[in-house]
Design a protein around this motif. Structure first.
Motif, short mmCIF file in Angstrom:
data_model
loop_
_atom_site.label_atom_id
_atom_site.label_comp_id
_atom_site.label_asym_id
_atom_site.label_seq_id
_atom_site.Cartn_x
_atom_site.Cartn_y
_atom_site.Cartn_z
N ALA A 152 -8.60 12.52 -2.74
CA ALA A 152 -7.33 11.80 -2.93
C ALA A 152 -7.52 10.63 -3.89
N GLN A 153 -8.66 9.97 -3.78
CA GLN A 153 -8.93 8.86 -4.70
C GLN A 153 -9.06 9.36 -6.14
N ASP A 154 -9.63 10.55 -6.31
CA ASP A 154 -9.73 11.15 -7.63
C ASP A 154 -8.34 11.47 -8.19
N LEU A 155 -7.42 11.87 -7.33
CA LEU A 155 -6.06 12.13 -7.78
C LEU A 155 -5.44 10.87 -8.38
N LEU A 156 -5.73 9.72 -7.76
CA LEU A 156 -5.19 8.47 -8.28
C LEU A 156 -5.80 8.15 -9.64
N ASP A 157 -7.10 8.40 -9.77
CA ASP A 157 -7.77 8.14 -11.05
C ASP A 157 -7.25 9.06 -12.14
N GLU A 158 -6.83 10.28 -11.76
CA GLU A 158 -6.32 11.24 -12.74
C GLU A 158 -4.83 11.06 -13.02
N GLY A 159 -4.20 10.13 -12.33
CA GLY A 159 -2.80 9.86 -12.60
C GLY A 159 -1.82 10.73 -11.84
N GLU A 160 -2.30 11.42 -10.80
CA GLU A 160 -1.41 12.27 -10.00
C GLU A 160 -0.78 11.41 -8.89
#
Length: 267
Positions: free
Chosen positions: A210-218
């Motif tokens: 989920a944290q990666d989703l934030l970094d990817e702009g999702e």
């Protein structure tokens, strides 16, 4: 028998006969006719007496006696009170003393003896409490009346002994059993720790994703993940990730410590 009576007990004379006929002649000294019903322990004899003499050709033996009545009463009581099945036994009735109290729950007894009496249970019930109903239907009508029932019912106190718990194991066997139980408990705890560790690692991977989703702009998918975990913002997500990482580290330390304790020490 005759030798014992004459030489040991010095009996002057003896006469052998049927006890029920002796009773009949004693109660009927004139020697009138009658019908003798002799209820014995194993059998019942019916003897017709005509003008003072028994008629053997018309005498009958019925293979029903007091023992059969006791066994039948024993079975009835066990069926009526299944909770006391093991307490109402023929052997116990012969060897254990019973105390009589006030009347309760039995439609075969119509006596009102209130003093305490030590006796064998089933034989006492048959000899002292049971009776032959002259009019069976009338007796049933009497017992259907609640007042008659309450005033003629008898209560019995059955014997009770505390069960003795004996495992039958020696001291060494008991120690080995305790060790085996401790080993099983340790295995259960280790398995639970491993399962808990796997669940925490899976949850941590989901939160990191989920944290990666934030970094990817999702942003939209990231908000859905926060709602599924009931989190309000990114700070709550970081706190949850840190808490799970700390819990995983503690669980791994416990697993290592348990494995180290189980390993044998080699000098």
């Amino acid at each position: 028998m005759s030798e014992l009576l004459f030489e040991c007990y010095k009996i002057p004379s003896v006469c052998y006969g049927v006890d029920s006929l002796f009773s009949f002649h004693h109660n009927n000294p004139e020697g009138s006719s009658g019908l003798v019903v002799d209820l014995g322990y194993h059998a019942t004899h019916v003897l017709p007496v005509i003008e003072g003499r028994v008629d053997p050709s018309r005498s009958r033996r019925i293979n029903v006696g007091g023992a059969h009545i006791i066994n039948y009463l024993h079975r009835l009581l066990q069926l009526k009170y299944p909770a006391h099945f093991n307490s109402i036994t023929l052997s116990r009735a012969e060897t254990y003393p019973f105390d009589w109290y006030a009347l309760k729950d039995s439609k075969w007894f119509a006596c009102t003896l209130y003093h305490r009496r030590t006796c064998s249970l089933l034989q006492s019930l048959v000899h002292e409490q049971c009776f032959l109903a002259v009019d069976y239907q009338a007796e049933l009508q009497h017992w259907s009346d609640s007042e008659h029932y309450e005033s003629h019912v008898r209560r019995i106190q059955l014997p009770y002994t505390m069960p003795v718990v004996n495992s039958g194991l020696t001291i060494e066997q008991q120690k080995e059993r305790r060790k085996e139980l401790a080993r099983r408990l340790t295995e259960i705890n280790a398995r639970k720790r491993e399962e808990r560790l796997a669940e925490d690692e899976e949850q941590l991977n989901q939160l990191l994703a989920a944290q990666d989703l934030l970094d990817e702009g999702e942003e939209e998918e990231f908000q859905n993940v926060l709602e599924s975990y009931e989190l309000s913002n990114v700070g709550d997500l970081q706190k949850m990730i840190s808490s799970i990482q700390a819990r995983i580290e503690r669980t791994r330390q416990k697993i290592v410590a348990a494995n180290t304790a189980d390993d044998p020490i080699v000098e």
